[in-house]
Design a protein around this motif. Sequence first.
Motif, short mmCIF file in Angstrom:
data_model
loop_
_atom_site.label_atom_id
_atom_site.label_comp_id
_atom_site.label_asym_id
_atom_site.label_seq_id
_atom_site.Cartn_x
_atom_site.Cartn_y
_atom_site.Cartn_z
N UNK A 497 0.96 -1.28 -0.13
CA UNK A 497 0.25 0.34 -0.40
C UNK A 497 1.43 1.11 0.46
N UNK A 498 2.18 1.06 0.82
CA UNK A 498 2.91 2.04 0.96
C UNK A 498 3.38 3.13 -0.34
N UNK A 499 3.37 1.79 -1.66
CA UNK A 499 4.30 1.90 -2.65
C UNK A 499 3.14 1.58 -3.72
N UNK A 500 1.62 1.66 -3.60
CA UNK A 500 0.57 1.65 -4.88
C UNK A 500 1.30 0.21 -5.58
N UNK A 501 0.32 -0.68 -4.37
CA UNK A 501 0.49 -2.29 -4.83
C UNK A 501 -0.45 -2.91 -4.67
N UNK A 502 -0.31 -3.82 -4.51
CA UNK A 502 -1.13 -4.71 -4.50
C UNK A 502 -2.17 -4.98 -5.02
N UNK A 503 -3.57 -5.44 -5.39
CA UNK A 503 -4.42 -6.40 -5.72
C UNK A 503 -5.00 -5.22 -7.06
N UNK A 504 -4.80 -4.53 -6.07
CA UNK A 504 -6.28 -3.48 -7.21
C UNK A 504 -5.45 -1.83 -7.12
N UNK A 505 -4.50 -1.21 -8.05
CA UNK A 505 -4.03 0.47 -8.05
C UNK A 505 -4.99 0.97 -8.73
N UNK A 506 -4.38 2.60 -8.28
CA UNK A 506 -4.42 3.21 -9.60
C UNK A 506 -3.50 4.42 -10.07
#
Length: 847
Positions: A497-506
């Motif tokens: 989440x700190x790196x704009x990662x994970x399953x869903x991103x914008x």
Amino acid sequence: MKKSKKKTIKPIKPETFTKSVKKPGKKSKAAAIGVLILGLALIPGSIFLNSFIQDEIDSQINNQILVPSLLESNYYTFLTNKYPGAPPEFYSYYMWNLTNPDEFMSGTEKPIYMEIGPFVFRAWSYKFDHYSDALFNEITYREYIDYVQVDGENISEVYITNLNPAFVGGIALAGGSERNYLQMQLPYVLTQVKDTFQTIYTDTINDLVGNDTWIKDTQTELLKDAKPLGISVPIYEYYNITTADIFFSTINTSVLKTFVRNGLPEWETAFYAEWANDSYAQFGGNFSYLLDNINWTASDMPETMDPGTKAMLGDSAENLTAQALSDDGVRAAQNALIGKKNAEMLDDSGSASGVGIDIEFGLSGIAGPPEADLNITNTIFIETGRYIKNFTRTVGETYSGLQMNYSQFDEIGRTGIIYDQCKALWNENDPFSLTGMDYLENPIWIDALLDGSKGSVARANLMAYFGITSFQLQKILAWINYSISNWMPNAVSFQTSQWNSGPIISRTVEEWLFEANDTAIYNFMNATGGDTSMSRVNFFEDIETEQEAREVGIKPITIYSGLYSQELANQIVKYDGKSTIDLWQQPEKVMGSLGMYNSPGTTGIVPPKIFNPDLMRVIDMVYVGKTSIYGVELNRFTFAPSTFAPNEKYYMNTQGLINAQPIERFKGAPVLVSKPHFLDADPSVITSVEGVNPDRMMHETFIDVEPISGATMNARQRIQVNFNLTSDEFFTSDINSTVMPSVWYERSGIVPQHLASKFTDELYPAQTAQTYILTGGIALGVVCAIAGGSSSLNKQVKTSIIKKRTTPKSKKALKANMDSIKSKLGYTVDSKKFKRKNSIKKRKQKE
């Protein structure tokens, strides 16, 4: 009696006969022969002229479809489409924006999408590393595309929310499940934990040790149970003097700061002690340094104390401090209690003992204790009782010494793993360690979790390699298993989440299309020496130089030049140096065109085949019907229905979805290719998301091929990229499994009018002339030959008949024959010639 001699009747020559309706003559005979010659000449002449025109037509077609040689002036038209008059090529992109990401991830709603676009780009193609074989039969090259936006909103300003391709790609690489992904991430996450510990520990200690107030407060609390027994009770009570007052009057704060800093353990020592034994590493104070710096200043004595009393206390205070600092018991108490105090200051969320450090320092994400505790053991500290030590030393009549009470703790549940073993277990350069293990190549710690022989072998190897006992190994393995199931999902979620990662991103449209990397995946791959291209979020490559093209690994393509066979011009021979595709259940031959140049004579009966490098498939096309552009007649083709039908050979099990997961460039990610808006897909796919609206006119692919040359003169290739997201144990446990659309694009091109004019103004008239010359010339030649030949033959036959019939045995027979010749053949005797000839004969007889 003299017998009369019988007179012989001579035959009448054919020249003396004439046609009843027309006089016979030499001109008619010559005309008949001329017609015959003309007819015989027209037949091969028409064929020759037709061949000449065909050669000209072939020459024009060759100029369009054959690959020019290096020596030809138009070779640059093969290398690039960036020249005046070149057929333009465009890419139009439509992004799918997920409007309800939170509701979808929580499982309360199915994904709702909005189509954003188009974003239109002019595509400039460039070929490089091009070469041919010695006969110029095969040409090999690499090709990249530089995109220039020509229409639509600014791609760097429009944000799109959707499924993260790098995340699902990472899960696929790890083995297909989220647990596999966490196991793959384990060495990297532990390295981060260790690095984070070093940073926070060092920064925290520096802040605390540099703080005078913290130093004084720490020592004050530490000495609160000590009593200065050697000071007379009246003075002690009157001035309310504490042991801490005496201590700070003899030891300067700056000396104490140096003492504490030098006595603290190194960060790595603290880390290993905490991880293996859930304890703070021993503080080791240099008490000799304190003894050397005892100096009575009376700085902490009450201001109301008279100078005489202060002077009287001076030697007593120095002696009392020196006495205490020389005692082993006091030193042990000082070391233990300073260590405890530091542990408490560093403990951000609480450990089982209250004096642990919780070495993740916030990497636990949303989890709390004990899930946030990364220590192998949850050691329980118990107080064994009050240990009272009396320090006595007689200094005059009134001084008896120092009494100090402190708690003594015992630790239970330790692993007993020592510092050197910990250092080996966490050595990032060792492929057998916790942080050096390569999950994809040598997952020895994960194997050790398994039952059966594989697990037994891994456990035996680890015990022998690190010199640890079975008890210690079981403690570590239990910790690994617990970590993967408990704090690691939260740590990874927090980290991503700190790196704009994970399953869903914008991300922006520009990032989605051309230039984004997932920071979490990239850092992981870079740290572990893995393939950093796995971190790619973008679907396409916008390349501006050959060097960039080489860096992204553009594959070589080999095609036929067509020099020796026009039908093979621009047909694919090899892709990436291979003549077969070996990704599927059965090998498939590389063949067909790339879609722009098909075999001359392409018709509905013999439709083209197209090789698609993105899908690593040879696509069959089917005939749709006739169309035209700028007056050029074309045949329209589209994908054969079998392209998107379920097919075991291509691992396809759902109507409308091509499985692209085995293709190298997708790195095992669950990529599914479809027509835009899931056109012609299984209804369950279409209804699993909201916002799609398939339309055949808007979303079907077609190519319009000119049948004489095989050139594609109008095309719309429309493809949609999707990802299959399934519910799993950790990150996507609440979702409904869904095929999620990401982007669809239209690749379009249309022949310029000036090139189309070559067909309408040059090729078509030549083709028409060729048709008339061939059919008309041969037909006329045959007619003339028949007519001329018939006329000549007729005269010859009639002459033969006349000769035969004008050689009679008697005048009576001659007269009968003459009548027959007239009635049947239409000839009569030319009386003038006959009389003239007879008169000449009579005159000669008389003479």
